[in-house]
Each structure stands twice: as C-alpha cells, then as structure tokens.
Design an enzyme around this catalytic site. Structure first.
Site, PDB file in Angstrom:
ATOM      1  N   ASP A  13       4.900   2.821   0.557  1.00  0.00           N
ATOM      2  CA  ASP A  13       3.239   2.752   0.562  1.00  0.00           C
ATOM      3  C   ASP A  13       2.659   3.303  -0.576  1.00  0.00           C
ATOM      4  OD1 ASP A  13       0.209   2.225   1.149  1.00  0.00           O
ATOM      5  OD2 ASP A  13       0.670   2.702   2.740  1.00  0.00           O
ATOM      6  N   CYS A  53      -4.586  -1.807   2.319  1.00  0.00           N
ATOM      7  CA  CYS A  53      -3.510  -1.741   2.610  1.00  0.00           C
ATOM      8  C   CYS A  53      -3.757  -2.837   3.937  1.00  0.00           C
ATOM      9  CB  CYS A  53      -3.229  -0.494   3.263  1.00  0.00           C
ATOM     10  SG  CYS A  53      -1.533  -0.334   4.191  1.00  0.00           S
ATOM     11  N   HIS A 321       0.980  -2.313  -2.508  1.00  0.00           N
ATOM     12  CA  HIS A 321       0.261  -2.189  -3.222  1.00  0.00           C
ATOM     13  C   HIS A 321       0.222  -1.136  -4.008  1.00  0.00           C
ATOM     14  CE1 HIS A 321      -1.989   0.960  -1.275  1.00  0.00           C
ATOM     15  NE2 HIS A 321      -1.931   0.235  -0.323  1.00  0.00           N
TER      16      HIS A 321
END
Length: 509
Positions: A13, A53, A321
C-alpha cells in the site's frame, strides 16, 4: 497428472515506483524484492489507473477503468454486477484467499441500509475467502495483538506512537511502541504462512496484502533508524508552494488543505510547511517500512522454496497506488502527478525463466493484472475487461499492437474530510480528470476545469503547463482526441460481442 499452479499476488500500500532498487533507488535495502526482480520481469512504466485505495483496488481486481466500475472514491459502492478476480477464479476451480483488505463498499441495492459495512471506510470484495483480514477497522490485527498478550491502549491506533507519547509533532525517527514482531507487517506474514502450511499439496491463490509503507510514517525498531535522512532523495518542488499552486485550481485547493496529521500521528500544520529536513526524515521512515516488508517477504519466499513451490508459483508484486512524499508540496495520493500513479510491478513467471532479470519498458496498467492471472491459470479474459494479459510481454516480448500510451483517472468529488467540489463550485459529476501520457507528452483533461499539458522531454518534473499556449494548440487537440478515442474504445462492452441472427444467437470472437 498436470502440474499444480499457484498464484501469490502481493499487494502493498502506497509504494511508489521510484523506490525500487532495480529502478534506481540504490539507497534502499530490499534483498528479497531484488531477488524477485532478478528472477522475474520488472515493468518500469507501470501505473495504477486510478487513486486512492478503494478505486485503485477496484480497478486492480476487476480489470476495469474507473469510468466503468464507478467506485470513484473509497466510500462509493462497487456495483455487484461486475466480475472480479475472486469470482473469476472460482469459475475455474480456485478458492481465492485474501490477507489484508480491498476497501470495498458493497452495493446498497443488495444489502440493507443499516448494514454496518456502510459506516466504515470499506470492507472485503465479494468472492474472496478472508484468511487474515485487516478490515473492518483493523479488528483482525488488534484482536491478534490482544491474543498475543499485548495490552491495547484505549485509543487502539496509539500503538504506532513512540513509547510515552500521545502525539508526534511531525516526521520522526522515534520507534513505534509496537515491537517489530507484533507489527501489522508481522501479522500479515504470520497469516500468510499459516494459510500456506494449511494448504498442503493443493493448488492455491493468495492475495497477500500489506498495509505498509502507508502512513502513519513511524516504524518499529530497528527499521526506524535503518536509513539516514541525508541519503534520501530531495523533494521535487519549486522554491515556494504558491508557485506550484498557480499551475491549476485543483492543485491550489490541495496545497491549501492538506495537513500533516494523517501522516504523522497527531501532528498539526499544513503539508506545505514541511522543511526539506522533515521530508528526508519522512522518506527515511518510509524506506524503513519497505525493508520491514521485504524481510517479511523473505520468510514467505523461504517457505515456498523449502516446500518446492517456488517453481510452481506465479508471483506478482505490486502496489495499489503511489505517494507524493512531499514532491510538489503534496502528501498522499491525489490529483494528476506521477508520484501518485506510478507503482511497482514485478512478475516472476516460472514458465518464463528465459526472461529473468529483464526490465520491460512497455506501458502497462493495473487493469492488466487480472487477465494476466486468469490466462496463466488457463482461464479467459472477461469481455468487459479493460486490461490485457501481460504474458506475451513476460514470455516473448512486446506485441506489435501493444498500447502506445498510459491512461489513468481521478475523481475529486466531496468526501467527508475534503470538499474540492464545493470549493471549486463544481457539480459532483464534473469532478473528474483523465490523463493520457506517453514518452513525449502528458495531457490532463478535466470535465469542469482547464486542461494541462506537459512536455516530458523538456520538463520531466511537470512544472510548466503549456495547454493555454497557442503554440501547443495542435498538441492539445491531438491528445484530447486520444483521450476521447480511448474512452470510446473502452466503453462498457460486456454483451456487445453477442448478436441475434436468422440462425439464432451468435457470439463474435
């Protein structure tokens, strides 16, 4: 007997692409990721097709662009009609396991309005079997800590603060009060090993998610001081934030509104107030969290090797991302800057040892991951999918008809903690942008705001907007046409290959 085929999809993440040693981040220690790069193919021009997200994971796991799945922000529902990776894997005989999270809000038409999932940031995507969930509200992790005998504070998230602190003033090298053996990274790794050891000789698919290097940017010992701020890359930004803000109304809004609090637990002040020293410290902590993940992956890789599964397993490493990390005075994943959208992608295909160590420069997108996995397992890419399987790039080389540009999107409508829609005087359905980008140019088209155009050869850091310059009118027109053609080409097409005929229903290839 057919050889079993396993898939390990590792999704971290907020890991941006330029923090990869193989792509130039020689200050970073990630020996296990380095090994994966040596034995697989690294994609140097890979993007998520949207942020943040929830939308990013929706695209990754459905193979659809934002314009088609329409889960446009973290709290916006994902339409239940869409096929996702988990559902597709079930169609070909796999029971897809998930560790981590997907930040998916369910379809309200199929669920009662008082469903608790509508009061949280997001839940698990339909079709996965949770074997180590983080959601909802990190309950799985906090329960694991309590079971391990760790006394949780009244405010559970205070576990990431340094011992004796009730906040941190900003970027720090102070260690988190949670020891590394009880960190969220350790939790996900233990869940992964427990799952893999339980599978025995049966084929498996595992989505192995890690929360890090997501904020809060504070690490457990020894990762908190593993890197010197002096060795971190300097931020990419103009001398003052007002110069940056003048580029576009949306950037001006974010520069005036982003605080440090969500990134440094309990900190105050605006992101634009971060000094270069603080940004370098933030990056050092960010790098430490990456090395912690790498050490954890080493445990998983070692188990696969010891059990003879390393050569039966397709391993994909990617992120949802990127992260601005102070570049352009921004924090988080927003807007249109490369730092938010460019992410890692490494694929180790045991059927393509001849490609080991290659760095592929073809344009690839997060929507390509779903078809890659399905086709490697012998399935078919769904008709509606916007991506293409990457197996030809891994196994043979770039096909002649491969895409010649990247495409990504962002929706900036009001959410509970940020209201650009209101501030900019836009309707929520005009709060969107799309980007068409190749080696030479980056064009950003807005539904309700002026466009942007950057000459990537002369201005790689994207400081100078040329969209209003009459000398570049033809380039703007060319790339606006590319954007329109791209959207038309990828309009929803689930059933458009069927047609009725005098002979009955016909399905076209």
């Amino acid at each position: 007997m057919a050889r079993r085929k396993n898939v390990l999809l590792i999704v971290v993440d907020q890991w941006r692409a330029d923090f990869m040693p193989v792509l130039g981040a020689d200050f970073l220690r990630t020996p296990n990721l380095d090994r994966l790069c040596r034995e697989g193919v690294t994609f140097k021009n890979h993007v998520t097709t949207t942020v943040p997200c929830g939308p990013a994971r929706a695209s990754l796991l459905t193979g659809l662009y934002l314009m088609n799945h329409r889960a446009v922000q973290n709290t916006i529902p994902l339409d239940a009609r869409h096929l996702n990776l988990a559902k597709a894997l079930r169609q070909i005989g796999y029971d897809p396991a998930l560790i981590g999270y997907t930040t998916t809000t369910p379809d309200p038409r199929a669920n009662p309005g008082k469903d608790p999932r509508f009061s949280i940031l997001g839940d698990l995507m339909e079709g996965f079997r949770a074997v180590g969930a983080f959601e909802p509200s990190m309950d799985g992790y906090f329960g694991w800590l309590a079971q391990k005998g760790f006394k949780l504070p009244e405010n559970r998230e205070d576990i990431w603060l340094p011992e004796g602190e009730d906040s941190v003033p900003g970027a720090t090298d102070r260690p988190s009060r949670i020891p590394s053996e009880l960190s969220d990274t350790a939790y996900f790794t233990e869940r992964a090993l427990t799952y893999l050891k339980g599978k025995g000789d049966k084929p498996w698919f595992l989505h192995l998610g890690y929360w890090r290097p997501h904020p809060p940017f504070i690490a457990s010992e020894p990762y908190n001081t593993m890197y010197s701020p002096a060795n971190m890359p300097a931020p990419v930004r103009k001398p003052d934030w007002q110069e940056e803000a003048g580029q576009h109304p949306l950037l001006d809004f974010y520069l005036r509104g982003i605080s440090q609090g969500s990134f440094f637990h309990g900190a105050g002040g605006a992101a634009t107030e971060l000094s270069e020293e603080s940004i370098r410290q933030m990056r050092a902590t960010y790098a430490g969290l990456m090395t912690e993940i790498d050490d954890a992956l080493g445990q998983v890789f070692e188990y696969l090797e010891q059990t003879g599964q390393w050569d039966d397993t397709l391993i994909i490493f990617t992120s949802d991302h990127g992260e601005q990390l102070g570049d352009h005075y921004l924090l988080g994943k927003i807007g249109y800057h490369d730092e938010s959208f460019r992410i890692p992608l490494v694929i180790k295909d045991p059927e393509a040892p001849h490609s080991a160590g290659r760095i592929e420069s073809a344009f690839t997108e997060s929507v390509d991951v779903l078809p890659t996995i399905l086709e490697w397992l012998g399935g078919r890419t769904p008709r509606a999918c916007d991506g293409r399987a990457l197996l030809p790039l891994v196994q043979q080389g770039k096909p002649a008809d491969w895409r010649d540009h990247l495409f990504y999107e962002y929706d900036f409508r009001d959410i509970h903690y940020s209201q650009p829609e209101t501030a900019l005087g836009l309707d929520k359905d005009d709060c969107s942008l799309c980007v068409v980008q190749d080696e030479a140019w980056k064009y950003v088209h807005f539904s309700g705001l002026p466009p942007l155009l950057f000459d990537l050869k002369a201005d790689p850091d994207q400081y100078t907007n040329l969209a209003a310059d009459p000398a570049h009118a033809a380039t703007v027109a060319t790339y606006a046409q590319k954007a329109l053609s791209h959207r038309m080409r990828h309009a929803e097409r689930t059933l458009t290959h069927f047609r009725s005929t005098p002979r009955g229903l016909e399905e076209r290839s």
